[in-house]
Design an enzyme around this catalytic site. Structure first.
Site, PDB file in Angstrom:
ATOM      1  N   HIS A   1     -41.317 -10.415  21.257  1.00  0.00           N
ATOM      2  CA  HIS A   1     -40.400  -9.712  21.931  1.00  0.00           C
ATOM      3  C   HIS A   1     -40.238 -10.025  23.636  1.00  0.00           C
ATOM      4  O   HIS A   1     -39.431 -10.359  23.910  1.00  0.00           O
ATOM      5  CB  HIS A   1     -40.771  -8.391  21.937  1.00  0.00           C
ATOM      6  CG  HIS A   1     -39.519  -7.361  22.164  1.00  0.00           C
ATOM      7  ND1 HIS A   1     -38.269  -7.263  21.558  1.00  0.00           N
ATOM      8  CD2 HIS A   1     -39.405  -6.539  23.383  1.00  0.00           C
ATOM      9  CE1 HIS A   1     -37.659  -6.240  22.431  1.00  0.00           C
ATOM     10  NE2 HIS A   1     -38.334  -5.794  23.198  1.00  0.00           N
TER      11      HIS A   1
ATOM     12  N   SER B   1     -33.534  -6.617  25.035  1.00  0.00           N
ATOM     13  CA  SER B   1     -34.108  -5.556  24.457  1.00  0.00           C
ATOM     14  C   SER B   1     -33.083  -4.387  24.828  1.00  0.00           C
ATOM     15  O   SER B   1     -31.904  -4.341  24.438  1.00  0.00           O
ATOM     16  CB  SER B   1     -35.405  -5.332  24.987  1.00  0.00           C
ATOM     17  OG  SER B   1     -35.950  -4.437  24.487  1.00  0.00           O
TER      18      SER B   1
END
Length: 422
Positions: free
Chosen positions: A392, A188
């Site tokens: 994610h 990320s």
């Protein structure tokens, strides 16, 4: 990005009614009559810092402090070798530097424990593992002259993290190991900071053997949860408002939140399903979600960040570009020499990049990943995780993350090491 719904809900509840919340904890403990909340020491893992956590499981760990050119003092954690394999101290090994996401820390890579945490897996595979911590998180809250209680301490976004922090830590890892190059793994924001680094300082291309981007975040035209996207058009206004009212840091590491996780989210708690439901806010994958580990994760996540880091992502969502932080027109001229914040020059990125994305990841839409790949100047390969529901946070905590992602990452790194050895 982090489990914002659960975290903010717990924080707000705790702030609003601390006595009631504390009493509820006591009732929960009494009603379940548990001597050990998990029976196997997991609750202890929630309260241990990274070095203590690594030592608990029998791995070597070293702690380093490095100072940036703008006087932030950053902490790095190192696992120099494995415990069961590749465990000879002092042996020469390929170096890998790992960088966490927003609101996170080096704990991301070890919190799931041996055999699951990527840092442990890499150590057993023969890598010298270095874990970075960005300015402002729980391990990097020091400065030579500024205090975290001062607004000036928080005047940074992931622009400074990529342009200053990451190069500083990479240089330190290379100096300590005597190597000229290393592998990079980011998750990320840890990928965003890499793209920032090479866009602004292309000389660092020569220090990177390979880069594996887990859930790569740069362009966010199609990415992001609904709440973040709704706030994006107002990111500059919100950033100024937060500054005016003194909100400079968001979601620091919290003992209250850790205790909330221990009581509300542990196995056997009647409220555990509420913790599961909170995951819908950022994408929930019941197939990969290990609910037993939530109390441990909440002991380490969130780890703190500046409000400006979130604002910077909001600016990029609004502009549909990948650009430096927009201050004001006057300040932009003073800092950048231009009225508008300049775009990052992704064509400067020449090191080999591998973009690992997941179809269910709301932070990395495939159209944004494709755009990123197109603008990167060197070799950039897109790799889709072979599970439609992968999201994610599964890159860090998914039950099958090793077989679905990590084994591929290790194969990629070892293929480059074979070329270097030849």
């Amino acid at each position: 990005m982090s489990r914002l719904g659960l975290l903010m809900g717990c924080c707000l509840l705790g702030i609003a009614e601390p006595k009631t919340f504390s009493s509820y904890f006591d009732d929960q403990i009494q009603s379940n009559h548990l001597q050990d909340l998990h029976g196997h020491g997991l609750i202890e893992d929630a309260s241990l810092k990274v070095p203590e956590l690594v030592r608990k499981y029998g791995y070597p760990v070293e702690v380093y402090e490095v100072t940036t050119r703008d006087d932030y003092i950053l902490t790095m954690h190192r696992i120099p070798h494995g415990k069961d394999r590749h465990n000879t101290a002092g042996a020469q090994r390929p170096v890998v530097f790992m960088m966490h996401g927003i609101l996170s820390s080096s704990a991301d890579w070890v919190v799931m424990g041996p055999g699951k945490g990527l840092a442990y897996i890499l150590a057993e595979e023969g890598f010298d593992v270095w874990l970075g911590n960005a300015r402002g998180n729980r391990y990097s809250r020091s400065h030579r002259s500024l205090d975290p209680d001062e607004a000036g301490f928080w005047e940074f976004s992931w622009d400074e993290i990529g342009n200053i922090d990451v190069p500083t830590m990479i240089d330190h890892a290379l100096a300590q190991t005597g190597k000229q190059q290393l592998h990079y793994i980011g998750h990320s924001q840890g990928t965003t900071s890499f793209f920032v680094m090479l866009s602004l300082q292309p000389q660092y291309n020569y220090k990177i053997i390979s880069m594996n981007a887990l859930a790569p975040v740069a362009y966010m035209t199609h990415s992001g949860p609904i709440l973040l996207r709704a706030a994006a058009p107002f990111s500059n206004i919100l950033n100024r408002l937060f500054t005016l009212i003194g909100i400079n840091e968001v979601l620091p590491n919290s003992r209250m939140l850790r205790e909330a996780g221990e009581q509300l989210c542990r196995d056997g708690a009647t409220t555990q399903d509420l913790c599961d439901l909170a995951m819908f806010i950022v994408g929930w994958n019941s197939e990969q979600f290990n609910k037993t580990m939530v109390p441990v994760q909440l002991g380490h996540i969130p780890a703190g960040a500046s409000a400006r880091q979130l604002a910077h992502y909001g600016q990029n969502m609004r502009s549909k570009q990948f650009s430096r932080f927009h201050h004001s027109y006057l300040k932009n001229i003073l800092i950048y020499g231009t009225i508008e914040a300049p775009l990052y020059d992704l064509s400067n990125i020449r090191a080999p990049v591998h973009l690992h994305y997941a179809a269910a990841d709301i932070f990395t839409h495939i159209d944004d990943v494709n755009k990123l790949q197109f603008h990167i100047g060197g070799s950039a390969q897109i790799i889709r995780v072979p599970l439609e529901s992968f999201n994610h946070f599964d890159f860090l905590w998914g039950i099958d993350a090793k077989t679905l992602v990590y084994d591929k990452v290790i194969d990629i790194m070892k293929s480059y090491d074979q070329i270097h050895e030849a």
